[in-house]
Design a protein around this motif. Structure first.
Motif, PDB file in Angstrom:
ATOM      1  N   ALA A 192     -19.761  15.909 -87.752  1.00  0.00           N
ATOM      2  CA  ALA A 192     -18.543  16.095 -86.960  1.00  0.00           C
ATOM      3  C   ALA A 192     -18.133  14.793 -86.287  1.00  0.00           C
ATOM      4  N   LYS A 193     -19.097  14.047 -85.757  1.00  0.00           N
ATOM      5  CA  LYS A 193     -18.768  12.771 -85.119  1.00  0.00           C
ATOM      6  C   LYS A 193     -18.182  11.780 -86.114  1.00  0.00           C
ATOM      7  N   ALA A 194     -18.691  11.787 -87.342  1.00  0.00           N
ATOM      8  CA  ALA A 194     -18.146  10.888 -88.360  1.00  0.00           C
ATOM      9  C   ALA A 194     -16.688  11.233 -88.661  1.00  0.00           C
ATOM     10  N   LEU A 195     -16.390  12.521 -88.770  1.00  0.00           N
ATOM     11  CA  LEU A 195     -15.024  12.943 -89.064  1.00  0.00           C
ATOM     12  C   LEU A 195     -14.094  12.646 -87.892  1.00  0.00           C
ATOM     13  N   ILE A 196     -14.571  12.820 -86.665  1.00  0.00           N
ATOM     14  CA  ILE A 196     -13.765  12.473 -85.491  1.00  0.00           C
ATOM     15  C   ILE A 196     -13.537  10.967 -85.450  1.00  0.00           C
ATOM     16  N   ASP A 197     -14.549  10.196 -85.820  1.00  0.00           N
ATOM     17  CA  ASP A 197     -14.399   8.740 -85.882  1.00  0.00           C
ATOM     18  C   ASP A 197     -13.296   8.357 -86.861  1.00  0.00           C
ATOM     19  N   GLU A 198     -13.276   9.021 -88.023  1.00  0.00           N
ATOM     20  CA  GLU A 198     -12.214   8.738 -88.990  1.00  0.00           C
ATOM     21  C   GLU A 198     -10.843   9.128 -88.431  1.00  0.00           C
ATOM     22  N   LEU A 199     -10.758  10.292 -87.799  1.00  0.00           N
ATOM     23  CA  LEU A 199      -9.496  10.730 -87.217  1.00  0.00           C
ATOM     24  C   LEU A 199      -9.004   9.774 -86.131  1.00  0.00           C
ATOM     25  N   SER A 200      -9.936   9.181 -85.403  1.00  0.00           N
ATOM     26  CA  SER A 200      -9.542   8.301 -84.297  1.00  0.00           C
ATOM     27  C   SER A 200      -8.781   7.068 -84.767  1.00  0.00           C
ATOM     28  N   ARG A 201      -8.868   6.769 -86.047  1.00  0.00           N
ATOM     29  CA  ARG A 201      -8.225   5.558 -86.563  1.00  0.00           C
ATOM     30  C   ARG A 201      -6.761   5.770 -86.918  1.00  0.00           C
ATOM     31  N   PHE A 202      -6.336   7.049 -86.984  1.00  0.00           N
ATOM     32  CA  PHE A 202      -4.926   7.269 -87.336  1.00  0.00           C
ATOM     33  C   PHE A 202      -4.310   8.462 -86.621  1.00  0.00           C
ATOM     34  N   ASN A 203      -5.112   9.327 -85.995  1.00  0.00           N
ATOM     35  CA  ASN A 203      -4.549  10.533 -85.398  1.00  0.00           C
ATOM     36  C   ASN A 203      -3.753  10.233 -84.129  1.00  0.00           C
ATOM     37  N   ARG A 204      -2.571  10.798 -84.055  1.00  0.00           N
ATOM     38  CA  ARG A 204      -1.749  10.707 -82.852  1.00  0.00           C
ATOM     39  C   ARG A 204      -1.146  12.051 -82.483  1.00  0.00           C
ATOM     40  N   THR A 205      -1.152  13.007 -83.386  1.00  0.00           N
ATOM     41  CA  THR A 205      -0.414  14.252 -83.164  1.00  0.00           C
ATOM     42  C   THR A 205      -1.258  15.515 -83.287  1.00  0.00           C
ATOM     43  N   ARG A 206      -2.457  15.443 -83.836  1.00  0.00           N
ATOM     44  CA  ARG A 206      -3.266  16.642 -84.071  1.00  0.00           C
ATOM     45  C   ARG A 206      -4.256  16.850 -82.924  1.00  0.00           C
ATOM     46  N   TRP A 207      -4.326  18.085 -82.428  1.00  0.00           N
ATOM     47  CA  TRP A 207      -5.329  18.431 -81.424  1.00  0.00           C
ATOM     48  C   TRP A 207      -6.652  18.723 -82.126  1.00  0.00           C
ATOM     49  N   ILE A 208      -7.730  18.162 -81.584  1.00  0.00           N
ATOM     50  CA  ILE A 208      -9.055  18.321 -82.169  1.00  0.00           C
ATOM     51  C   ILE A 208      -9.940  19.032 -81.147  1.00  0.00           C
ATOM     52  N   HIS A 209     -10.540  20.153 -81.567  1.00  0.00           N
ATOM     53  CA  HIS A 209     -11.421  20.929 -80.697  1.00  0.00           C
ATOM     54  C   HIS A 209     -12.831  20.917 -81.288  1.00  0.00           C
ATOM     55  N   LEU A 210     -13.816  20.557 -80.479  1.00  0.00           N
ATOM     56  CA  LEU A 210     -15.202  20.592 -80.922  1.00  0.00           C
ATOM     57  C   LEU A 210     -15.956  21.620 -80.084  1.00  0.00           C
ATOM     58  N   PHE A 211     -16.557  22.601 -80.767  1.00  0.00           N
ATOM     59  CA  PHE A 211     -17.358  23.626 -80.114  1.00  0.00           C
ATOM     60  C   PHE A 211     -18.827  23.396 -80.447  1.00  0.00           C
ATOM     61  N   ARG A 212     -19.640  23.433 -79.403  1.00  0.00           N
ATOM     62  CA  ARG A 212     -21.068  23.138 -79.598  1.00  0.00           C
ATOM     63  C   ARG A 212     -21.894  24.184 -78.867  1.00  0.00           C
ATOM     64  N   GLY A 213     -22.719  24.910 -79.603  1.00  0.00           N
ATOM     65  CA  GLY A 213     -23.606  25.900 -79.016  1.00  0.00           C
ATOM     66  C   GLY A 213     -25.053  25.539 -79.273  1.00  0.00           C
ATOM     67  N   GLU A 214     -25.888  25.637 -78.235  1.00  0.00           N
ATOM     68  CA  GLU A 214     -27.312  25.316 -78.362  1.00  0.00           C
ATOM     69  C   GLU A 214     -28.147  26.358 -77.619  1.00  0.00           C
ATOM     70  N   ARG A 215     -29.432  26.378 -77.897  1.00  0.00           N
ATOM     71  CA  ARG A 215     -30.332  27.361 -77.288  1.00  0.00           C
ATOM     72  C   ARG A 215     -30.557  27.096 -75.814  1.00  0.00           C
ATOM     73  N   ASP A 216     -30.511  25.812 -75.412  1.00  0.00           N
ATOM     74  CA  ASP A 216     -30.712  25.456 -74.007  1.00  0.00           C
ATOM     75  C   ASP A 216     -29.988  24.141 -73.726  1.00  0.00           C
ATOM     76  N   GLU A 217     -29.960  23.748 -72.469  1.00  0.00           N
ATOM     77  CA  GLU A 217     -29.230  22.539 -72.070  1.00  0.00           C
ATOM     78  C   GLU A 217     -29.791  21.286 -72.744  1.00  0.00           C
ATOM     79  N   ALA A 218     -31.076  21.269 -73.045  1.00  0.00           N
ATOM     80  CA  ALA A 218     -31.679  20.098 -73.690  1.00  0.00           C
ATOM     81  C   ALA A 218     -31.112  19.872 -75.083  1.00  0.00           C
ATOM     82  N   GLY A 219     -30.505  20.905 -75.672  1.00  0.00           N
ATOM     83  CA  GLY A 219     -29.932  20.760 -77.005  1.00  0.00           C
ATOM     84  C   GLY A 219     -28.716  19.854 -77.051  1.00  0.00           C
TER      85      GLY A 219
END
Length: 224
Positions: A122-149
């Motif tokens: 996901a970070k790689a794809l966001i990195d690619e988007l950061s080079r040309f994106n100006r109009t698209r909203w990007i939402h990242l959802f992250r779920g883990e078992r505990d805060e250490a995740g």
């Protein structure tokens, strides 16, 4: 010179928690990959053994790659990369593979659903988007078992401060519940990055909530 593998020198190794490390390396020659793909990695501590990992950045002119690794078994490649790898070591990388890449023609907003070290793709794809994106909203959802995740919290928070079109939502618990609670997502491109069980379950859940299957993207090989 053989093109079957790429040598890479480890630049930095950051142990984020006992079983997770983030490290960077630089290949001697350019690795022709697309954001979202993965390679096999062989380290000097377990010669002739390798495992697959996604790059956590898009291609860069300086040939630096970032990897996120979680140690699954005490005697495996991942454990060696987490526990023994150090700057100056040389890795052997295989050819890039994988179908989890951006649709260059889409203008739809994007949802990333991640768990564990699946965050790397996901970070790689966001990195690619950061080079040309100006109009698209990007939402990242992250779920883990505990805060250490949430081992990469600081890096993701820096990304959200840098890019106003990016939001990150975290929750301790099932990431499928998290993305469903903020949906439905019938008009978005969805990218699922994480363990096979999470990917399969989340894909089924999204399809049942009116998200077209053609807009749900994941690496099919990861489910085999």
């Amino acid at each position: 010179m053989s093109t079957d593998f790429w040598s890479a020198e480890v630049l930095r190794h950051d142990r984020r928690r006992p079983d997770i490390a983030v490290f960077t390396c630089r290949t001697q020659r350019p690795l022709p990959f697309r954001a979202g793909q993965h390679v096999t990695v062989e380290c000097p501590y377990l010669p002739w053994r390798s495992a697959e990992y996604s790059m956590a950045n898009a291609p860069r002119p300086d040939r630096v790659l970032e990897f996120h690794v979680r140690a699954a078994k005490p005697d495996g490649v991942s454990a060696a990369l987490v526990e023994r790898l150090k700057p100056g070591d040389t890795l052997r990388l295989g050819p890039p593979r994988g179908s989890l890449t951006l649709d260059p023609y889409s203008r739809r907003d994007v949802v990333f659903v991640t768990a564990g070290t699946g965050l790397a793709a996901a970070k790689a794809l966001i990195d690619e988007l950061s080079r040309f994106n100006r109009t698209r909203w990007i939402h990242l959802f992250r779920g883990e078992r505990d805060e250490a995740g949430f081992y990469d919290r600081d890096a993701l928070d820096r990304l959200t401060r840098r890019h106003p079109w990016l939001t990150v939502t975290r929750s301790v618990g099932d990431v499928g519940d998290l993305v469903a609670a903020h949906g439905p997502w019938p008009d978005h491109d969805i990218y699922l990055c994480g363990p096979a069980g999470m990917v399969a379950a989340t894909a089924r859940r999204l399809e049942s909530s009116r998200t077209p299957a053609s807009r749900i993207h994941y690496d099919v090989a990861a489910l085999r």
